[in-house]
Design a protein around this motif. Structure first.
Motif, short mmCIF file in Angstrom:
data_model
loop_
_atom_site.label_atom_id
_atom_site.label_comp_id
_atom_site.label_asym_id
_atom_site.label_seq_id
_atom_site.Cartn_x
_atom_site.Cartn_y
_atom_site.Cartn_z
N SER A 40 0.41 -0.95 -0.04
CA SER A 40 -0.16 -0.20 0.33
C SER A 40 1.04 1.60 0.23
O SER A 40 0.45 2.05 0.93
CB SER A 40 -0.84 -0.02 1.30
OG SER A 40 -1.51 -1.04 1.17
N GLN A 41 1.98 1.10 -0.54
CA GLN A 41 2.56 2.13 -0.16
C GLN A 41 2.99 2.77 -1.86
O GLN A 41 3.01 2.00 -2.90
CB GLN A 41 4.43 1.99 0.12
CG GLN A 41 5.43 2.89 0.23
CD GLN A 41 5.28 4.38 1.05
OE1 GLN A 41 5.00 3.55 2.31
NE2 GLN A 41 6.47 5.27 1.04
N THR A 42 3.27 4.07 -2.14
CA THR A 42 3.22 4.84 -3.38
C THR A 42 4.66 5.95 -2.85
O THR A 42 4.14 6.94 -2.01
CB THR A 42 1.79 5.73 -3.67
OG1 THR A 42 1.13 4.48 -3.91
CG2 THR A 42 2.32 6.17 -4.58
N SER A 43 5.50 6.23 -3.76
CA SER A 43 6.65 6.61 -3.57
C SER A 43 6.65 7.68 -4.70
O SER A 43 6.74 7.12 -5.82
CB SER A 43 8.06 5.76 -3.16
OG SER A 43 7.92 4.70 -1.82
N TYR A 81 2.83 7.96 -0.03
CA TYR A 81 2.16 8.49 0.92
C TYR A 81 1.89 6.55 0.87
O TYR A 81 2.41 5.77 0.41
CB TYR A 81 0.98 8.74 0.61
CG TYR A 81 0.28 8.64 -0.54
CD1 TYR A 81 -0.60 7.85 -1.73
CD2 TYR A 81 0.80 9.36 -2.52
CE1 TYR A 81 -1.33 7.62 -2.50
CE2 TYR A 81 0.25 9.23 -3.19
CZ TYR A 81 -0.82 7.98 -3.55
OH TYR A 81 -1.08 7.30 -4.66
N CYS A 82 1.50 6.20 2.29
CA CYS A 82 0.45 5.02 2.34
C CYS A 82 -1.02 5.00 2.74
O CYS A 82 -1.23 5.84 3.58
CB CYS A 82 1.33 4.78 3.41
SG CYS A 82 0.95 3.08 4.73
N ILE A 83 -1.26 3.87 1.68
CA ILE A 83 -3.32 3.34 2.18
C ILE A 83 -3.48 2.68 2.57
O ILE A 83 -3.72 1.73 1.28
CB ILE A 83 -3.64 5.56 1.43
CG1 ILE A 83 -3.52 5.91 0.98
CG2 ILE A 83 -5.47 4.66 1.54
CD1 ILE A 83 -3.95 7.27 -0.41
N ILE A 84 -3.97 2.28 3.75
CA ILE A 84 -4.29 1.38 3.94
C ILE A 84 -6.18 1.33 4.24
O ILE A 84 -6.03 1.45 5.34
CB ILE A 84 -3.24 0.23 5.21
CG1 ILE A 84 -2.00 0.38 4.76
CG2 ILE A 84 -3.78 -0.88 5.38
CD1 ILE A 84 -1.20 0.29 6.07
N ASN A 139 -2.07 5.36 6.53
CA ASN A 139 -2.54 6.80 6.54
C ASN A 139 -1.80 7.83 6.63
O ASN A 139 -2.55 8.25 7.07
CB ASN A 139 -3.98 6.28 6.63
CG ASN A 139 -4.84 4.75 7.05
OD1 ASN A 139 -4.04 3.67 5.55
ND2 ASN A 139 -5.62 4.65 7.15
N ARG A 140 -0.90 7.64 5.99
CA ARG A 140 -0.08 9.35 5.81
C ARG A 140 0.42 9.61 4.50
O ARG A 140 0.92 8.57 3.64
CB ARG A 140 1.06 9.55 6.36
CG ARG A 140 1.10 8.92 8.22
CD ARG A 140 0.50 9.65 8.80
NE ARG A 140 0.88 10.03 10.77
CZ ARG A 140 -0.16 9.46 10.92
NH1 ARG A 140 -1.32 8.34 10.74
NH2 ARG A 140 -0.24 8.83 12.42
N LEU A 141 0.77 10.60 4.66
CA LEU A 141 1.43 10.98 3.31
C LEU A 141 2.12 12.58 3.28
O LEU A 141 2.38 13.08 4.68
CB LEU A 141 0.13 12.28 2.14
CG LEU A 141 0.64 13.07 1.15
CD1 LEU A 141 -0.39 12.38 -0.08
CD2 LEU A 141 1.25 14.34 1.03
N TRP A 142 3.11 12.42 3.37
CA TRP A 142 4.56 13.10 3.81
C TRP A 142 5.41 13.55 2.51
O TRP A 142 5.54 12.60 2.17
CB TRP A 142 5.12 12.12 4.96
CG TRP A 142 6.23 11.41 4.29
CD1 TRP A 142 7.42 10.95 4.21
CD2 TRP A 142 5.81 9.95 4.05
NE1 TRP A 142 7.50 9.25 3.48
CE2 TRP A 142 6.54 8.90 4.36
CE3 TRP A 142 4.05 9.02 4.58
CZ2 TRP A 142 6.57 7.03 3.69
CZ3 TRP A 142 3.81 7.63 4.53
CH2 TRP A 142 5.70 6.86 3.90
N PHE A 143 5.77 14.48 2.53
CA PHE A 143 6.55 15.43 2.10
C PHE A 143 8.05 15.60 2.35
O PHE A 143 8.63 14.94 3.47
CB PHE A 143 6.44 17.36 1.51
CG PHE A 143 5.01 17.60 1.35
CD1 PHE A 143 5.06 17.54 0.50
CD2 PHE A 143 3.71 17.82 2.20
CE1 PHE A 143 4.30 17.62 -1.10
CE2 PHE A 143 2.43 17.83 1.52
CZ PHE A 143 2.89 18.30 0.60
N HIS A 144 9.02 15.58 1.37
CA HIS A 144 9.98 14.99 0.73
C HIS A 144 10.85 16.44 1.14
O HIS A 144 12.09 16.91 2.58
CB HIS A 144 11.10 14.48 0.31
CG HIS A 144 10.46 13.59 0.04
ND1 HIS A 144 9.84 12.27 0.69
CD2 HIS A 144 9.95 12.34 -1.91
CE1 HIS A 144 9.21 11.01 -0.17
NE2 HIS A 144 9.52 11.54 -1.51
#
Length: 246
Positions: free
Chosen positions: A27-30, A36-39, A46-51
Protein backbone atom coordinates in the motif's frame (compact mmCIF):
# COMPACT_ATOMS: atom_id res chain seq x y z
CA UNK A 1 25.96 13.92 16.31
CA UNK A 2 24.90 17.46 15.44
CA UNK A 3 21.43 18.58 16.48
CA UNK A 4 20.32 19.15 12.88
CA UNK A 5 21.42 15.66 11.86
CA UNK A 6 19.59 14.08 14.79
CA UNK A 7 16.39 15.91 13.83
CA UNK A 8 16.63 14.43 10.34
CA UNK A 9 17.24 10.97 11.79
CA UNK A 10 14.22 11.36 14.08
CA UNK A 11 11.94 12.23 11.17
CA UNK A 12 13.61 9.57 9.03
CA UNK A 13 12.92 6.86 11.59
CA UNK A 14 9.25 7.79 11.69
CA UNK A 15 8.76 7.92 7.92
CA UNK A 16 10.78 4.73 7.52
CA UNK A 17 8.33 2.96 9.83
CA UNK A 18 5.37 4.12 7.75
CA UNK A 19 7.14 3.09 4.57
CA UNK A 20 8.16 -0.31 5.95
CA UNK A 21 4.61 -1.19 7.00
CA UNK A 22 3.13 0.29 3.83
CA UNK A 23 5.40 -1.77 1.61
CA UNK A 24 4.61 -4.94 3.53
CA UNK A 25 0.90 -4.25 3.00
CA UNK A 26 1.45 -3.44 -0.70
CA UNK A 27 0.00 0.00 0.00
CA UNK A 28 3.05 2.26 -0.34
CA UNK A 29 3.39 4.82 -3.15
CA UNK A 30 6.64 6.74 -3.53
CA UNK A 31 7.17 9.92 -5.54
CA UNK A 32 9.59 12.75 -6.07
CA UNK A 33 7.61 15.25 -3.98
CA UNK A 34 5.94 13.02 -1.41
CA UNK A 35 5.20 9.44 -0.41
CA UNK A 36 1.92 8.10 0.86
CA UNK A 37 0.52 4.94 2.40
CA UNK A 38 -3.20 4.14 2.33
CA UNK A 39 -4.35 0.89 3.94
CA UNK A 40 -8.12 0.28 3.65
CA UNK A 41 -8.46 -2.02 6.67
CA UNK A 42 -6.43 0.02 9.16
CA UNK A 43 -6.41 3.57 10.54
CA UNK A 44 -2.60 3.57 10.52
CA UNK A 45 -0.19 4.43 8.96
CA UNK A 46 -2.43 6.18 6.36
CA UNK A 47 0.01 9.07 6.00
CA UNK A 48 1.20 11.36 3.22
CA UNK A 49 4.56 12.97 3.89
CA UNK A 50 6.61 15.47 1.91
CA UNK A 51 10.32 15.04 1.22
CA UNK A 52 11.08 18.78 1.36
CA UNK A 53 9.48 22.05 2.38
CA UNK A 54 5.99 22.69 1.02
CA UNK A 55 5.14 24.60 -2.13
CA UNK A 56 1.85 25.34 -3.85
CA UNK A 57 2.31 22.72 -6.57
CA UNK A 58 3.15 19.96 -4.09
CA UNK A 59 0.20 20.76 -1.85
CA UNK A 60 -2.11 20.77 -4.86
CA UNK A 61 -0.83 17.35 -5.95
CA UNK A 62 -1.28 15.97 -2.44
CA UNK A 63 -4.81 17.33 -2.25
CA UNK A 64 -5.66 15.57 -5.51
CA UNK A 65 -4.46 12.25 -4.06
CA UNK A 66 -6.44 12.70 -0.85
CA UNK A 67 -9.63 13.65 -2.66
CA UNK A 68 -9.41 10.36 -4.57
CA UNK A 69 -9.74 8.22 -1.41
CA UNK A 70 -12.41 7.80 1.23
CA UNK A 71 -9.83 7.15 3.95
CA UNK A 72 -8.88 9.82 6.47
CA UNK A 73 -5.22 10.49 5.62
CA UNK A 74 -2.90 12.48 7.88
CA UNK A 75 -0.24 14.87 6.58
CA UNK A 76 2.57 15.56 9.08
CA UNK A 77 4.29 18.95 9.00
CA UNK A 78 7.60 19.47 10.77
CA UNK A 79 8.53 23.03 11.76
CA UNK A 80 12.16 22.63 10.68
CA UNK A 81 12.19 24.94 7.66
CA UNK A 82 11.42 28.25 9.39
CA UNK A 83 9.28 29.20 6.40
CA UNK A 84 5.70 29.09 7.78
CA UNK A 85 4.87 27.01 4.71
CA UNK A 86 2.17 25.18 6.64
CA UNK A 87 0.03 28.20 5.80
CA UNK A 88 -0.31 26.59 2.36
CA UNK A 89 -2.07 23.65 3.99
CA UNK A 90 -4.48 25.92 5.86
CA UNK A 91 -5.19 27.86 2.68
CA UNK A 92 -6.05 24.64 0.83
CA UNK A 93 -8.59 23.28 3.29
CA UNK A 94 -6.39 21.35 5.70
CA UNK A 95 -6.87 21.54 9.45
CA UNK A 96 -4.60 20.57 12.34
CA UNK A 97 -5.88 17.34 13.88
CA UNK A 98 -3.27 16.94 16.62
CA UNK A 99 0.27 17.99 17.51
CA UNK A 100 3.31 16.11 18.75
CA UNK A 101 6.81 16.99 19.86
CA UNK A 102 9.83 15.27 18.32
CA UNK A 103 12.27 14.30 21.08
CA UNK A 104 15.57 12.44 21.32
CA UNK A 105 17.88 11.00 23.94
CA UNK A 106 21.57 10.16 23.76
CA UNK A 107 21.83 6.75 25.36
CA UNK A 108 24.38 6.31 28.09
CA UNK A 109 23.69 5.33 31.68
CA UNK A 110 21.18 2.60 32.44
CA UNK A 111 18.09 3.12 34.58
CA UNK A 112 17.15 1.44 37.84
CA UNK A 113 13.77 -0.17 37.40
CA UNK A 114 11.92 -2.84 39.41
CA UNK A 115 11.27 -5.91 37.32
CA UNK A 116 7.49 -5.71 37.49
CA UNK A 117 7.05 -5.69 33.74
CA UNK A 118 8.05 -7.89 30.86
CA UNK A 119 7.57 -7.48 27.15
CA UNK A 120 7.38 -9.88 24.23
CA UNK A 121 7.59 -9.44 20.49
CA UNK A 122 4.46 -10.38 18.53
CA UNK A 123 5.16 -13.63 16.71
CA UNK A 124 1.81 -15.12 15.69
CA UNK A 125 -1.79 -14.34 14.78
CA UNK A 126 -3.15 -14.70 18.31
CA UNK A 127 -0.55 -12.29 19.71
CA UNK A 128 -1.22 -9.88 16.84
CA UNK A 129 -4.91 -9.80 17.69
CA UNK A 130 -4.09 -9.21 21.35
CA UNK A 131 -1.77 -6.34 20.40
CA UNK A 132 -4.52 -4.79 18.25
CA UNK A 133 -6.95 -4.94 21.19
CA UNK A 134 -4.49 -3.45 23.68
CA UNK A 135 -3.49 -0.66 21.33
CA UNK A 136 -7.13 0.18 20.66
CA UNK A 137 -7.79 0.46 24.39
CA UNK A 138 -4.71 2.61 24.97
CA UNK A 139 -5.04 4.95 21.99
CA UNK A 140 -8.62 4.75 20.76
CA UNK A 141 -8.03 3.88 17.13
CA UNK A 142 -7.26 0.83 15.01
CA UNK A 143 -3.95 -0.59 13.91
CA UNK A 144 -4.98 -3.82 12.24
CA UNK A 145 -3.47 -7.05 13.47
CA UNK A 146 -2.97 -7.96 9.81
CA UNK A 147 -0.04 -5.54 9.72
CA UNK A 148 1.78 -7.30 12.55
CA UNK A 149 2.14 -10.88 11.39
CA UNK A 150 4.56 -10.43 8.46
CA UNK A 151 8.20 -10.78 9.45
CA UNK A 152 9.94 -7.44 9.80
CA UNK A 153 13.72 -7.35 10.03
CA UNK A 154 13.91 -3.99 11.80
CA UNK A 155 10.49 -3.50 13.42
CA UNK A 156 9.24 -5.11 16.62
CA UNK A 157 5.61 -4.95 17.76
CA UNK A 158 5.75 -5.41 21.53
CA UNK A 159 3.16 -6.67 24.04
CA UNK A 160 3.74 -5.47 27.60
CA UNK A 161 2.85 -7.65 30.59
CA UNK A 162 2.40 -6.77 34.26
CA UNK A 163 2.19 -9.77 36.61
CA UNK A 164 1.59 -11.90 33.50
CA UNK A 165 -1.44 -9.80 32.46
CA UNK A 166 -1.19 -7.89 29.15
CA UNK A 167 -1.32 -4.15 29.82
CA UNK A 168 0.21 -2.26 26.92
CA UNK A 169 2.00 -1.97 23.62
CA UNK A 170 5.06 -0.50 21.94
CA UNK A 171 6.66 -0.49 18.51
CA UNK A 172 10.45 -0.40 18.20
CA UNK A 173 11.84 0.57 14.80
CA UNK A 174 15.58 0.32 14.14
CA UNK A 175 16.52 0.44 10.45
CA UNK A 176 20.04 1.61 11.41
CA UNK A 177 22.52 0.47 14.05
CA UNK A 178 22.71 3.96 15.55
CA UNK A 179 19.12 5.09 16.22
CA UNK A 180 16.13 3.22 17.59
CA UNK A 181 12.69 4.82 17.39
CA UNK A 182 10.05 4.21 20.06
CA UNK A 183 6.47 4.37 18.79
CA UNK A 184 2.94 3.46 19.92
CA UNK A 185 3.99 3.06 23.54
CA UNK A 186 0.88 3.00 25.67
CA UNK A 187 -0.74 1.46 28.74
CA UNK A 188 -4.43 0.47 28.76
CA UNK A 189 -6.70 2.66 30.97
CA UNK A 190 -7.33 -0.07 33.57
CA UNK A 191 -3.59 -0.33 34.30
CA UNK A 192 -2.70 3.36 34.46
CA UNK A 193 -1.64 5.43 37.47
CA UNK A 194 0.73 2.72 38.67
CA UNK A 195 3.91 4.09 37.12
CA UNK A 196 3.94 1.38 34.46
CA UNK A 197 4.63 3.74 31.55
CA UNK A 198 7.79 5.00 33.24
CA UNK A 199 8.87 1.46 34.08
CA UNK A 200 8.29 0.37 30.50
CA UNK A 201 10.23 3.28 29.03
CA UNK A 202 13.18 2.62 31.34
CA UNK A 203 13.18 -1.05 30.37
CA UNK A 204 13.13 -0.18 26.67
CA UNK A 205 15.96 2.30 27.16
CA UNK A 206 18.03 -0.26 29.08
CA UNK A 207 17.43 -2.82 26.35
CA UNK A 208 18.43 -0.28 23.70
CA UNK A 209 21.66 0.40 25.58
CA UNK A 210 22.39 -3.33 25.74
CA UNK A 211 21.91 -3.49 21.97
CA UNK A 212 24.44 -0.63 21.64
CA UNK A 213 22.18 1.95 20.02
CA UNK A 214 23.54 5.48 20.43
CA UNK A 215 20.28 7.45 20.33
CA UNK A 216 16.58 6.90 20.72
CA UNK A 217 13.87 9.07 19.18
CA UNK A 218 10.13 9.46 19.59
CA UNK A 219 7.22 11.79 18.95
CA UNK A 220 5.49 12.75 22.19
CA UNK A 221 1.90 13.70 22.86
CA UNK A 222 1.14 16.42 25.39
CA UNK A 223 0.29 13.67 27.89
CA UNK A 224 3.60 11.84 27.49
CA UNK A 225 5.98 14.78 27.12
CA UNK A 226 6.49 15.24 30.88
CA UNK A 227 7.63 11.65 31.38
CA UNK A 228 10.13 11.80 28.54
CA UNK A 229 11.55 15.10 29.74
CA UNK A 230 11.98 13.57 33.20
CA UNK A 231 14.00 10.74 31.66
CA UNK A 232 16.32 13.14 29.86
CA UNK A 233 14.77 13.46 26.40
CA UNK A 234 15.28 16.80 24.66
CA UNK A 235 12.74 18.56 22.45
CA UNK A 236 13.73 18.87 18.80
CA UNK A 237 10.73 20.05 16.80
CA UNK A 238 6.97 20.39 16.74
CA UNK A 239 4.99 18.18 14.39
CA UNK A 240 1.55 19.34 13.33
CA UNK A 241 -0.66 16.63 11.86
CA UNK A 242 -3.15 17.87 9.27
CA UNK A 243 -6.17 16.30 7.62
CA UNK A 244 -8.11 17.52 4.62
CA UNK A 245 -11.59 18.84 5.31
CA UNK A 246 -13.69 17.29 2.56
Amino acid sequence: MKKEELVIKNIGNLTSLWQTVGEMANSQTSGETFDYCIIPYSEWPNRLWFHHDLNEEGVSQAKEVLLSTQKNITIPYWDIYQSNSDQLLAANGFEVRFEQVGMSLKLGHSYDVPQKLSFKKVENEKEAQLWESLFGQAFGYLISHKLLTPHYNNTDFIIVYHNEAPVGTAVLHHPSDEVIGIHAMGIIPDARRQGLAEMLMKMILNDSIRQEFSFTTLQASAMGKGLYTKLGFEEQFTMKNYTLTK
